[in-house]
Motif scaffolding. Structure first.
Motif, PDB file in Angstrom:
ATOM      1  N   PRO A  67     -63.919  70.580 -71.441  1.00 22.78           N
ATOM      2  CA  PRO A  67     -63.468  69.296 -71.631  1.00 22.78           C
ATOM      3  C   PRO A  67     -63.718  68.413 -70.656  1.00 22.78           C
ATOM      4  O   PRO A  67     -63.109  68.707 -69.623  1.00 22.78           O
ATOM      5  CB  PRO A  67     -62.389  69.254 -72.505  1.00 22.78           C
ATOM      6  N   CYS A  68     -64.224  67.108 -70.789  1.00 26.22           N
ATOM      7  CA  CYS A  68     -64.133  65.958 -69.771  1.00 26.22           C
ATOM      8  C   CYS A  68     -62.642  65.730 -69.544  1.00 26.22           C
ATOM      9  O   CYS A  68     -61.977  65.677 -70.436  1.00 26.22           O
ATOM     10  CB  CYS A  68     -64.934  64.977 -70.238  1.00 26.22           C
ATOM     11  N   GLU A  69     -62.404  65.499 -67.880  1.00 29.44           N
ATOM     12  CA  GLU A  69     -61.022  65.317 -67.854  1.00 29.44           C
ATOM     13  C   GLU A  69     -60.468  63.893 -68.279  1.00 29.44           C
ATOM     14  O   GLU A  69     -59.465  63.633 -68.111  1.00 29.44           O
ATOM     15  CB  GLU A  69     -60.806  65.491 -66.400  1.00 29.44           C
ATOM     16  N   ARG A  70     -61.517  63.163 -68.784  1.00 31.57           N
ATOM     17  CA  ARG A  70     -61.207  61.633 -68.983  1.00 31.57           C
ATOM     18  C   ARG A  70     -61.161  61.368 -70.589  1.00 31.57           C
ATOM     19  O   ARG A  70     -60.324  60.914 -71.058  1.00 31.57           O
ATOM     20  CB  ARG A  70     -62.105  60.817 -68.375  1.00 31.57           C
ATOM     21  N   CYS A  71     -62.449  61.903 -71.335  1.00 31.85           N
ATOM     22  CA  CYS A  71     -62.444  61.637 -72.599  1.00 31.85           C
ATOM     23  C   CYS A  71     -62.353  62.906 -73.542  1.00 31.85           C
ATOM     24  O   CYS A  71     -62.153  62.791 -74.832  1.00 31.85           O
ATOM     25  CB  CYS A  71     -63.872  61.029 -72.867  1.00 31.85           C
ATOM     26  N   GLY A  72     -62.474  64.134 -73.079  1.00 32.74           N
ATOM     27  CA  GLY A  72     -62.538  65.457 -73.859  1.00 32.74           C
ATOM     28  C   GLY A  72     -63.928  66.102 -74.383  1.00 32.74           C
ATOM     29  O   GLY A  72     -63.802  66.956 -74.642  1.00 32.74           O
ATOM     30  N   GLN A  73     -64.762  65.177 -74.098  1.00 32.43           N
ATOM     31  CA  GLN A  73     -66.193  65.685 -74.498  1.00 32.43           C
ATOM     32  C   GLN A  73     -66.574  67.101 -73.734  1.00 32.43           C
ATOM     33  O   GLN A  73     -66.357  66.976 -72.572  1.00 32.43           O
ATOM     34  CB  GLN A  73     -67.152  64.673 -74.389  1.00 32.43           C
ATOM     35  N   ILE A  74     -67.091  67.976 -74.419  1.00 29.15           N
ATOM     36  CA  ILE A  74     -67.725  69.223 -73.814  1.00 29.15           C
ATOM     37  C   ILE A  74     -68.725  68.659 -72.794  1.00 29.15           C
ATOM     38  O   ILE A  74     -69.632  68.140 -73.000  1.00 29.15           O
ATOM     39  CB  ILE A  74     -68.100  70.389 -74.645  1.00 29.15           C
ATOM     40  N   THR A  75     -68.593  69.184 -71.395  1.00 28.63           N
ATOM     41  CA  THR A  75     -69.524  69.006 -70.532  1.00 28.63           C
ATOM     42  C   THR A  75     -69.571  70.242 -69.284  1.00 28.63           C
ATOM     43  O   THR A  75     -68.784  71.015 -69.480  1.00 28.63           O
ATOM     44  CB  THR A  75     -68.912  67.675 -69.587  1.00 28.63           C
ATOM     45  N   GLN A  76     -70.569  69.895 -68.582  1.00 24.80           N
ATOM     46  CA  GLN A  76     -70.727  71.167 -67.613  1.00 24.80           C
ATOM     47  C   GLN A  76     -70.061  70.697 -66.262  1.00 24.80           C
ATOM     48  O   GLN A  76     -69.787  71.152 -65.447  1.00 24.80           O
ATOM     49  CB  GLN A  76     -72.247  70.983 -66.910  1.00 24.80           C
ATOM     50  N   ALA A  77     -69.720  69.342 -66.253  1.00 24.93           N
ATOM     51  CA  ALA A  77     -68.964  69.058 -65.019  1.00 24.93           C
ATOM     52  C   ALA A  77     -67.401  68.681 -65.052  1.00 24.93           C
ATOM     53  O   ALA A  77     -67.082  68.727 -66.494  1.00 24.93           O
ATOM     54  CB  ALA A  77     -69.590  67.653 -64.538  1.00 24.93           C
ATOM     55  N   LYS A  78     -66.709  68.316 -64.341  1.00 16.72           N
ATOM     56  CA  LYS A  78     -65.316  67.833 -64.362  1.00 16.72           C
ATOM     57  C   LYS A  78     -65.342  66.543 -65.433  1.00 16.72           C
ATOM     58  O   LYS A  78     -64.276  66.336 -66.157  1.00 16.72           O
ATOM     59  CB  LYS A  78     -64.688  67.539 -63.014  1.00 16.72           C
ATOM     60  N   ILE A  79     -66.227  65.691 -65.104  1.00 24.16           N
ATOM     61  CA  ILE A  79     -66.360  64.225 -66.069  1.00 24.16           C
ATOM     62  C   ILE A  79     -67.756  64.306 -66.516  1.00 24.16           C
ATOM     63  O   ILE A  79     -68.545  64.425 -65.919  1.00 24.16           O
ATOM     64  CB  ILE A  79     -66.026  63.037 -65.087  1.00 24.16           C
ATOM     65  N   CYS A  80     -67.715  63.915 -67.796  1.00 24.55           N
ATOM     66  CA  CYS A  80     -68.997  63.897 -68.545  1.00 24.55           C
ATOM     67  C   CYS A  80     -69.983  62.429 -67.879  1.00 24.55           C
ATOM     68  O   CYS A  80     -69.347  61.755 -67.219  1.00 24.55           O
ATOM     69  CB  CYS A  80     -68.986  63.546 -69.997  1.00 24.55           C
ATOM     70  N   VAL A  81     -71.187  62.583 -68.132  1.00 20.79           N
ATOM     71  CA  VAL A  81     -71.891  61.620 -67.856  1.00 20.79           C
ATOM     72  C   VAL A  81     -71.497  60.069 -68.224  1.00 20.79           C
ATOM     73  O   VAL A  81     -71.620  59.123 -67.399  1.00 20.79           O
ATOM     74  CB  VAL A  81     -73.655  61.732 -68.012  1.00 20.79           C
ATOM     75  N   SER A  82     -71.106  60.185 -69.459  1.00 20.41           N
ATOM     76  CA  SER A  82     -70.744  58.727 -70.038  1.00 20.41           C
ATOM     77  C   SER A  82     -69.548  58.032 -69.065  1.00 20.41           C
ATOM     78  O   SER A  82     -69.554  57.027 -68.776  1.00 20.41           O
ATOM     79  CB  SER A  82     -70.424  58.817 -71.517  1.00 20.41           C
ATOM     80  N   CYS A  83     -68.395  59.069 -69.024  1.00 21.21           N
ATOM     81  CA  CYS A  83     -67.464  58.627 -68.230  1.00 21.21           C
ATOM     82  C   CYS A  83     -67.672  58.174 -66.720  1.00 21.21           C
ATOM     83  O   CYS A  83     -67.115  57.568 -66.260  1.00 21.21           O
ATOM     84  CB  CYS A  83     -66.325  59.570 -68.415  1.00 21.21           C
TER      85      CYS A  83
END
Length: 117
Positions: A67-83
């Protein structure tokens, strides 16, 4: 109580070892998080923990994420592209605002300065 925690850690390591062996099979390397959870019964929390810790490498298992550390969306990085884009945009706007404020401050100082002859 410490002994109890050691048993949990050993159990987790056993589960990880079995999961890793399962994922290394050619057909399983491209499974997603949901598919891994469904096929193996491993909890998504454990899967996220191992992805975040780097135990399940993104280069080997490209469809696994956490999960993105900001919004919770599953991502390959710590923070998703959108965030990430949102944060960069906010920082750029903050930089523009700071430059504008500094310009106002400089103009105000010049306007209020008196020169005597």
């Amino acid at each position: 109580m410490l002994l109890f925690h050691k048993r949990i850690d050993v159990r987790e390591e056993d589960i990880f070892s079995e999961l890793h062996h399962f994922l290394l099979r050619k057909n399983n390397r491209y499974l997603t998080n949901d598919e891994v959870v469904t096929l193996t019964g491993v909890s998504s929390e454990l899967l996220f923990k191992w992805v975040k810790a780097g135990k399940l490498k993104k280069s080997i298992f490209p469809n696994l994420g956490a999960p993105c550390e900001r919004c919770g969306q599953i991502t390959q990085a710590k923070i998703c592209v959108s965030c990430s884009s949102s944060i960069v945009g906010t920082l750029k706007q903050e930089e523009k605002d700071r430059a504008w404020f500094n310009q106002i401050q400089r103009n105000h100082v010049r306007a209020s300065t008196y020169h005597y002859k």
